[in-house]
Write a protein that holds these residues in place. Structure first.
Motif, short mmCIF file in Angstrom:
data_model
loop_
_atom_site.label_atom_id
_atom_site.label_comp_id
_atom_site.label_asym_id
_atom_site.label_seq_id
_atom_site.Cartn_x
_atom_site.Cartn_y
_atom_site.Cartn_z
N TYR A 191 40.28 43.06 30.30
CA TYR A 191 38.56 42.90 30.38
C TYR A 191 38.27 42.02 31.47
O TYR A 191 39.79 41.67 31.81
N VAL A 192 37.30 41.28 31.54
CA VAL A 192 37.47 40.69 32.67
C VAL A 192 36.30 39.42 32.16
O VAL A 192 35.32 39.83 31.81
N LEU A 193 36.97 37.94 32.58
CA LEU A 193 36.17 37.21 31.79
C LEU A 193 35.22 36.19 32.76
O LEU A 193 36.22 35.85 33.23
N THR A 194 34.33 35.77 33.02
CA THR A 194 34.21 34.87 33.85
C THR A 194 33.53 34.11 33.00
O THR A 194 33.10 33.13 32.27
N LEU A 195 34.10 33.00 34.39
CA LEU A 195 33.81 31.64 33.68
C LEU A 195 32.61 30.48 33.44
O LEU A 195 31.83 31.53 34.18
N GLY A 196 32.38 29.92 32.00
CA GLY A 196 30.79 30.09 31.89
C GLY A 196 30.35 31.23 31.31
O GLY A 196 28.96 30.93 30.60
N SER A 197 30.39 31.92 31.08
CA SER A 197 30.17 33.23 30.02
C SER A 197 30.47 33.23 28.86
O SER A 197 31.28 33.10 28.94
N GLN A 198 29.97 34.02 27.83
CA GLN A 198 30.11 33.74 26.64
C GLN A 198 31.04 35.80 26.67
O GLN A 198 31.83 35.04 25.25
N GLN A 199 30.88 36.30 27.26
CA GLN A 199 31.21 37.53 27.04
C GLN A 199 32.04 37.74 27.93
O GLN A 199 31.47 38.50 28.92
N ALA A 200 33.02 38.66 27.13
CA ALA A 200 34.01 39.83 28.14
C ALA A 200 33.27 41.05 28.25
O ALA A 200 32.54 41.47 28.26
N ARG A 201 33.83 41.77 29.53
CA ARG A 201 33.07 42.75 30.11
C ARG A 201 34.57 43.22 30.46
O ARG A 201 35.83 43.81 30.52
N ASN A 202 34.81 44.44 28.75
CA ASN A 202 35.50 45.86 29.27
C ASN A 202 35.57 46.63 30.47
O ASN A 202 34.57 47.63 30.72
N ILE A 203 36.60 46.74 31.53
CA ILE A 203 36.33 47.66 32.89
C ILE A 203 36.98 48.92 32.60
O ILE A 203 37.54 48.42 31.85
N GLU A 204 36.64 49.55 33.52
CA GLU A 204 37.04 51.48 33.24
C GLU A 204 37.90 50.89 34.27
O GLU A 204 38.29 50.71 35.60
N LEU A 205 39.18 51.80 33.36
CA LEU A 205 40.59 51.61 34.47
C LEU A 205 40.51 52.63 35.73
O LEU A 205 40.60 54.14 35.34
#
Length: 413
Positions: A191-205
């Motif tokens: 996952y990638v979490l952007t600071l300031g966001s409450q939702q992380a992204r599941n990244i494709e490998l």
């Protein structure tokens, strides 16, 4: 006569260029105080270009986590000035509601406070990614800003990296987590979490080969112990068993993974070896320390595209490195090749990349943990962080108190 007079302008009796040079040479807390001198000084001391230039000139200082036994409910974060070998307080963390403490679990409580209560997970542009009793947060000690990361409170995630995304200028956290579903079973997700966001992204490998994907499924070493190096827009991890001894590279723009070959004498990090990657002289560098061996080669990646490594230094330390069973690192190299090495139970030695002793500082090692992270202070303000006022704990996290960089001896517990 008139030509010899200092021209007066809006900045007082000094030319603005002279004031600028003065401000750039001040420690961060003194630069902040200069904003109260007058409007002209405040304008210069808050100028974005000056703040960025000031950050670029700050020394990178190794971070220590400290548990003072005389204050059993306080943990501290300190920095070491490598030019003077002096420690200074960065912040302290106070248990507002201390956990029950009995004779039966006294040793376990002390061990946890020394090695687990405060953890430095990553450092980037003056921002620190920390946890205190498994509550994760990001803060900037120089500006007294911070924010909690509520997504990490369940304790099942492993932080792998922290970086600034070039295209968006966002600060992002890369982490992985074991997840279960009926179709795939137990799988590791990234996952990638952007600071300031409450939702992380599941990244494709997206990987360069099946072998890279298989290695990612096994996970990565946690960034608190073996932080990746950010270089050329990518994160680089030291050789690990899960990566078949290769250096894993994460392209932060394409969000793809690949391998590059390590130096020919590289060893995989384990309980007997300690392999470290870091940036030196603008390129990737690697140290490999083996148990009971006092000599190590310092390798440089001279040709990044061709993965051409060159050995430029051979370092010999006059002290024996101790690995097990003591749970602290025997030798930590940093940028420019400086190393901190614990000696005995009350001294930390500072060596340069040639293995020459540069000084030492006293501490009780069983209450101090040397981390592989460095703080390079910055006065840049971030909208995604909350500001903590002087003289007390902030609303965003009541357990943290910033120390304004005062020497350790000036801060009573």
């Amino acid at each position: 006569m008139a030509a010899n007079k200092i021209q007066r302008g809006s900045s007082g009796c000094f030319p603005e260029e002279m004031i600028r040079e003065i401000l750039l040479r001040l420690p961060p807390r003194h630069l902040l105080r200069c904003r109260t001198i007058c409007k002209a000084w405040r304008r210069l001391a808050t100028d974005d270009a000056i703040i960025l230039d000031h950050h670029a000139r700050q020394p990178a200082q190794p971070l220590l986590t400290v548990y003072p036994f005389i204050a059993p409910h306080i943990n501290c974060l300190e920095a070491v000035d490598l030019s003077t070998n002096k420690r200074r307080m960065v912040a302290r963390f106070v248990e507002r509601a201390p956990r029950p403490f009995s004779n039966d679990d006294a040793a376990a409580n002390i061990t946890y406070n020394i090695y687990g209560a405060v953890v430095v997970h990553a450092s980037c542009d003056g921002l620190l990614l920390l946890s205190f009793h498994e509550t994760f947060f990001v803060c900037n000690p120089a500006t007294r800003q911070g924010a909690l990361l509520p997504l990490f409170r369940d304790g099942h995630r492993q932080i792998a990296g922290f970086y600034r995304h070039a295209a968006s200028a966002e600060y992002r956290v890369l982490y992985h987590q074991l997840r279960y579903n009926r179709v795939e079973g137990l799988r590791r997700k990234y996952y990638v979490l952007t600071l300031g966001s409450q939702q992380a992204r599941n990244i494709e490998l997206r990987t360069s080969s099946t072998a890279v994907g298989d290695g990612l499924e096994k996970g990565l070493a946690v960034s608190s112990k073996w932080p990746p190096v950010f270089l050329h827009g990518s994160l680089h991890w030291p050789p690990q068993q899960s990566q078949e001894g290769n250096i894993l590279v994460f392209d932060t723009a394409a969000e793809s993974f690949r391998w590059i070959a390590p130096p020919p004498t590289a060893v995989i990090q384990d309980e007997n070896n300690d392999t470290r990657l870091f940036e030196m002289e603008g390129t990737l560098a690697m140290f490999c320390w083996e148990q009971d061996v006092r000599i190590s080669d310092l390798w440089f990646l001279e040709d990044y595209e061709e993965a051409n490594w060159v050995c430029k230094h051979r370092v010999e330390l006059p002290v024996k490195l101790v690995y097990e069973p003591l749970p602290f690192y025997p030798a930590i190299p940093y940028q420019e090749g400086d190393m901190l090495v614990p000696e005995g139970s009350d001294t930390v030695l500072h060596y340069d990349k040639a293995g020459k002793l540069q000084g030492s500082f006293d501490c009780f090692v069983m209450g101090v943990r040397i981390t592989p992270h460095m703080l390079k202070e910055s006065l840049v303000l971030h909208e995604f962080l909350h500001t903590q006022q002087n003289g007390g704990a902030g609303e965003w996290f009541s357990e943290v108190e910033f120390a304004d960089g005062l020497p350790v001896t000036e801060l009573p517990f």
